[in-house]
Scaffold this motif. Sequence first.
Motif, PDB file in Angstrom:
ATOM      1  N   ASP A  74       0.841  -1.193   0.000  1.00 35.71           N
ATOM      2  CA  ASP A  74       0.000   0.000   0.000  1.00 35.71           C
ATOM      3  C   ASP A  74       0.879   1.247   0.000  1.00 35.71           C
ATOM      4  O   ASP A  74       2.050   1.211   0.367  1.00 35.71           O
ATOM      5  N   GLU A  75       0.294   2.340  -0.448  1.00 40.79           N
ATOM      6  CA  GLU A  75       1.066   3.561  -0.707  1.00 40.79           C
ATOM      7  C   GLU A  75       1.751   4.105   0.549  1.00 40.79           C
ATOM      8  O   GLU A  75       2.924   4.479   0.517  1.00 40.79           O
ATOM      9  N   LYS A  76       1.021   4.103   1.663  1.00 46.29           N
ATOM     10  CA  LYS A  76       1.587   4.672   2.903  1.00 46.29           C
ATOM     11  C   LYS A  76       2.772   3.842   3.389  1.00 46.29           C
ATOM     12  O   LYS A  76       3.849   4.363   3.665  1.00 46.29           O
ATOM     13  N   LYS A  77       2.567   2.516   3.464  1.00 42.57           N
ATOM     14  CA  LYS A  77       3.639   1.632   3.907  1.00 42.57           C
ATOM     15  C   LYS A  77       4.814   1.689   2.934  1.00 42.57           C
ATOM     16  O   LYS A  77       5.977   1.682   3.323  1.00 42.57           O
ATOM     17  N   GLY A  78       4.483   1.777   1.646  1.00 40.74           N
ATOM     18  CA  GLY A  78       5.518   1.854   0.618  1.00 40.74           C
ATOM     19  C   GLY A  78       6.406   3.069   0.800  1.00 40.74           C
ATOM     20  O   GLY A  78       7.635   2.969   0.732  1.00 40.74           O
ATOM     21  N   LYS A  79       5.788   4.213   1.054  1.00 41.68           N
ATOM     22  CA  LYS A  79       6.570   5.449   1.234  1.00 41.68           C
ATOM     23  C   LYS A  79       7.483   5.356   2.450  1.00 41.68           C
ATOM     24  O   LYS A  79       8.634   5.787   2.419  1.00 41.68           O
ATOM     25  N   GLU A  80       6.959   4.789   3.529  1.00 35.24           N
ATOM     26  CA  GLU A  80       7.763   4.640   4.759  1.00 35.24           C
ATOM     27  C   GLU A  80       9.004   3.788   4.486  1.00 35.24           C
ATOM     28  O   GLU A  80      10.125   4.155   4.841  1.00 35.24           O
ATOM     29  N   ILE A  81       8.793   2.646   3.849  1.00 36.70           N
ATOM     30  CA  ILE A  81       9.906   1.722   3.585  1.00 36.70           C
ATOM     31  C   ILE A  81      10.906   2.337   2.623  1.00 36.70           C
ATOM     32  O   ILE A  81      12.121   2.283   2.834  1.00 36.70           O
ATOM     33  N   LEU A  82      10.396   2.920   1.542  1.00 35.58           N
ATOM     34  CA  LEU A  82      11.292   3.436   0.505  1.00 35.58           C
ATOM     35  C   LEU A  82      12.063   4.667   0.993  1.00 35.58           C
ATOM     36  O   LEU A  82      13.234   4.843   0.646  1.00 35.58           O
ATOM     37  N   ASN A  83      11.422   5.500   1.805  1.00 34.20           N
ATOM     38  CA  ASN A  83      12.145   6.634   2.399  1.00 34.20           C
ATOM     39  C   ASN A  83      13.240   6.142   3.358  1.00 34.20           C
ATOM     40  O   ASN A  83      14.346   6.678   3.381  1.00 34.20           O
ATOM     41  N   ALA A  84      12.893   5.097   4.129  1.00 32.34           N
ATOM     42  CA  ALA A  84      13.882   4.528   5.057  1.00 32.34           C
ATOM     43  C   ALA A  84      15.050   3.940   4.279  1.00 32.34           C
ATOM     44  O   ALA A  84      16.216   4.073   4.680  1.00 32.34           O
ATOM     45  N   PHE A  85      14.752   3.321   3.142  1.00 33.54           N
ATOM     46  CA  PHE A  85      15.833   2.725   2.367  1.00 33.54           C
ATOM     47  C   PHE A  85      16.730   3.790   1.742  1.00 33.54           C
ATOM     48  O   PHE A  85      17.950   3.619   1.658  1.00 33.54           O
ATOM     49  N   THR A  86      16.148   4.890   1.294  1.00 33.91           N
ATOM     50  CA  THR A  86      16.947   6.008   0.766  1.00 33.91           C
ATOM     51  C   THR A  86      17.910   6.510   1.843  1.00 33.91           C
ATOM     52  O   THR A  86      19.098   6.735   1.595  1.00 33.91           O
ATOM     53  N   THR A  87      17.377   6.683   3.059  1.00 32.33           N
ATOM     54  CA  THR A  87      18.224   7.116   4.186  1.00 32.33           C
ATOM     55  C   THR A  87      19.331   6.099   4.444  1.00 32.33           C
ATOM     56  O   THR A  87      20.497   6.462   4.649  1.00 32.33           O
ATOM     57  N   PHE A  88      18.965   4.812   4.426  1.00 30.02           N
ATOM     58  CA  PHE A  88      19.952   3.757   4.684  1.00 30.02           C
ATOM     59  C   PHE A  88      21.091   3.820   3.662  1.00 30.02           C
ATOM     60  O   PHE A  88      22.262   3.727   4.008  1.00 30.02           O
ATOM     61  N   GLN A  89      20.725   4.004   2.377  1.00 29.74           N
ATOM     62  CA  GLN A  89      21.749   4.093   1.320  1.00 29.74           C
ATOM     63  C   GLN A  89      22.682   5.276   1.556  1.00 29.74           C
ATOM     64  O   GLN A  89      23.907   5.148   1.512  1.00 29.74           O
ATOM     65  N   GLU A  90      22.089   6.447   1.767  1.00 32.21           N
ATOM     66  CA  GLU A  90      22.885   7.674   1.927  1.00 32.21           C
ATOM     67  C   GLU A  90      23.825   7.561   3.124  1.00 32.21           C
ATOM     68  O   GLU A  90      25.006   7.918   3.045  1.00 32.21           O
ATOM     69  N   GLU A  91      23.296   7.081   4.226  1.00 33.10           N
ATOM     70  CA  GLU A  91      24.098   7.015   5.449  1.00 33.10           C
ATOM     71  C   GLU A  91      25.147   5.906   5.407  1.00 33.10           C
ATOM     72  O   GLU A  91      26.196   6.013   6.039  1.00 33.10           O
ATOM     73  N   THR A  92      24.875   4.834   4.654  1.00 32.81           N
ATOM     74  CA  THR A  92      25.857   3.749   4.537  1.00 32.81           C
ATOM     75  C   THR A  92      27.116   4.236   3.842  1.00 32.81           C
ATOM     76  O   THR A  92      28.239   3.916   4.255  1.00 32.81           O
ATOM     77  N   VAL A  93      26.955   5.020   2.769  1.00 30.74           N
ATOM     78  CA  VAL A  93      28.125   5.571   2.063  1.00 30.74           C
ATOM     79  C   VAL A  93      28.923   6.475   2.995  1.00 30.74           C
ATOM     80  O   VAL A  93      30.158   6.395   3.069  1.00 30.74           O
ATOM     81  N   LYS A  94      28.227   7.325   3.746  1.00 28.69           N
ATOM     82  CA  LYS A  94      28.909   8.240   4.665  1.00 28.69           C
ATOM     83  C   LYS A  94      29.646   7.465   5.765  1.00 28.69           C
ATOM     84  O   LYS A  94      30.775   7.802   6.136  1.00 28.69           O
ATOM     85  N   THR A  95      28.985   6.410   6.279  1.00 28.90           N
ATOM     86  CA  THR A  95      29.615   5.597   7.321  1.00 28.90           C
ATOM     87  C   THR A  95      30.880   4.922   6.785  1.00 28.90           C
ATOM     88  O   THR A  95      31.913   4.873   7.466  1.00 28.90           O
ATOM     89  N   ALA A  96      30.809   4.399   5.564  1.00 28.92           N
ATOM     90  CA  ALA A  96      31.971   3.739   4.947  1.00 28.92           C
ATOM     91  C   ALA A  96      33.144   4.707   4.841  1.00 28.92           C
ATOM     92  O   ALA A  96      34.283   4.375   5.211  1.00 28.92           O
ATOM     93  N   ILE A  97      32.870   5.916   4.372  1.00 35.05           N
ATOM     94  CA  ILE A  97      33.953   6.901   4.213  1.00 35.05           C
ATOM     95  C   ILE A  97      34.545   7.274   5.572  1.00 35.05           C
ATOM     96  O   ILE A  97      35.760   7.420   5.719  1.00 35.05           O
ATOM     97  N   ARG A  98      33.687   7.400   6.586  1.00 34.54           N
ATOM     98  CA  ARG A  98      34.207   7.717   7.926  1.00 34.54           C
ATOM     99  C   ARG A  98      35.125   6.601   8.424  1.00 34.54           C
ATOM    100  O   ARG A  98      36.146   6.859   9.055  1.00 34.54           O
ATOM    101  N   LYS A  99      34.764   5.343   8.115  1.00 38.59           N
ATOM    102  CA  LYS A  99      35.621   4.224   8.513  1.00 38.59           C
ATOM    103  C   LYS A  99      36.935   4.241   7.738  1.00 38.59           C
ATOM    104  O   LYS A  99      37.996   3.970   8.289  1.00 38.59           O
ATOM    105  N   PHE A 100      36.855   4.569   6.445  1.00 40.91           N
ATOM    106  CA  PHE A 100      38.078   4.644   5.624  1.00 40.91           C
ATOM    107  C   PHE A 100      39.051   5.689   6.177  1.00 40.91           C
ATOM    108  O   PHE A 100      40.260   5.556   6.051  1.00 40.91           O
ATOM    109  N   PHE A 101      38.479   6.757   6.779  1.00 43.61           N
ATOM    110  CA  PHE A 101      39.312   7.852   7.281  1.00 43.61           C
ATOM    111  C   PHE A 101      39.472   7.822   8.798  1.00 43.61           C
ATOM    112  O   PHE A 101      39.876   8.814   9.407  1.00 43.61           O
ATOM    113  N   CYS A 102      39.150   6.662   9.395  1.00 42.24           N
ATOM    114  CA  CYS A 102      39.389   6.447  10.838  1.00 42.24           C
ATOM    115  C   CYS A 102      38.717   7.487  11.729  1.00 42.24           C
ATOM    116  O   CYS A 102      39.281   7.915  12.750  1.00 42.24           O
ATOM    117  N   VAL A 103      37.515   7.927  11.353  1.00 41.98           N
ATOM    118  CA  VAL A 103      36.767   8.842  12.216  1.00 41.98           C
ATOM    119  C   VAL A 103      36.333   8.059  13.460  1.00 41.98           C
ATOM    120  O   VAL A 103      35.786   6.957  13.348  1.00 41.98           O
TER     121      VAL A 103
END
Length: 454
Positions: free
Chosen positions: A164-193
Amino acid sequence: MGVCPFHPNPHKSKAGLITTFFLKRRSWLDGLYERSYKMKVGQVKMPGFDLLVVNDPKEVKKIMVDNVKEFPKSELLHELLKPLLGVSIFTTNGDVWKAQRELLRPSFELTRISKVFDLMSEAASDMMDRFRKIPSGEIVEVDEHMTFVTADVIFRTIMSQKLDEKKGKEILNAFTTFQEETVKTAIRKFFCVPEWLSKILGENKRIEAGKVIKSTLAEIIKPRYDAYENDTHQDILSSLLHTTHADTNERFSFDEILDQVSMLFLAGHETTASSLTWTLYCLSLDKNAQQKAHDEIISICKDGRFSIANIKDMKYLTNVFKEALRLYPPVGFFARQAKKEMKIRDKTLQKGQGVVVAPWLIHRHDEYWDAPHEFRPERHEKPILKEKYLPFGLGERICIGQGFAMQEAIIILANILREFSLDLQENFTPDVVGRLTVRSANGMMIKMTKRAGI
């Protein structure tokens, strides 16, 4: 001559460490430079990570086929994806991976059953109903439509539920956040933050986004897991509920099933959505290819619901999709780790060192392809060396859902192209970003015009 879809212009020379940190926080594509597209093997050194990027097909075959056991999946990748994927086939290695793959295999034999085909077709039919409500000639942000329909396909085929549309938006927005933050987390690990600073900078957002997705899936799976003996559904979840290990006769635990379904959701909707959006983009630029695909579809099935045989007969449309996969492979890099010291061309790979095989670079290498940045579906009329074309991976770890994704993509594309012609919005340029998948950060703006007589 084919058209040349947009791709990010690489930097003339390698960026310094500080510049790399800020560039790659958004997208790993932003850190590439000209030599990245011409080299056979390159080295990337960061304070907390040292890896080889391998573009040589002979070495790719060694890594992904011949000596695959010496190059397990990256431990860092497992750590980054664990909040969403847990201990699933996407990141596991060795005997654990083998057992999981064997337990999943019967589920994917379902892709050849008409029941799954029908569920895919129903999701495509609902997508077309949404498109028909939009006035002809309107500019449509097709990426969000592709993301929703592929997630809907996954919900129907795995769990026999419409999204359903409401559940779909929640999941897909969460996944967008997960993608964006995963890249940032990886770079922080690469640079020993430090970890405490990483948490302040957004590490918790990634973990919370993973929880949102998994809790939604758990709500659907738990009742069926508890009552599995009475489960009469003909879907992938039912197959997982009833599959037992050949040696132990044990079934998946609830947490194991949740992890595998989360993996199937990620791999099943996100990668196909990315590929479909890029295919529509390429076709909106290449009117000849679009017309040829339309003519093929009409000659095979002018109206009514497509059959499995119809989809298999769409050879040109399949080549269109394959060429979009070449230009915009959904997973732009495969991360591995060396189990022991060895030579890769003229470089010495240390034990534990990271290795990246990058379809994004291999698919655009001018030594392997004629006019590599051009969209030419005709390339796929002849056999292509597997080590040069690997959108689904290679060897024993090739994507288990490859047949599923191809079938789904052709159903969706055939439905759209039969009824609509596509034109890219004037002056629109996609913002190509590499995160977990290759997407357009500013969506995809396409004018969809209803075809006469349809």
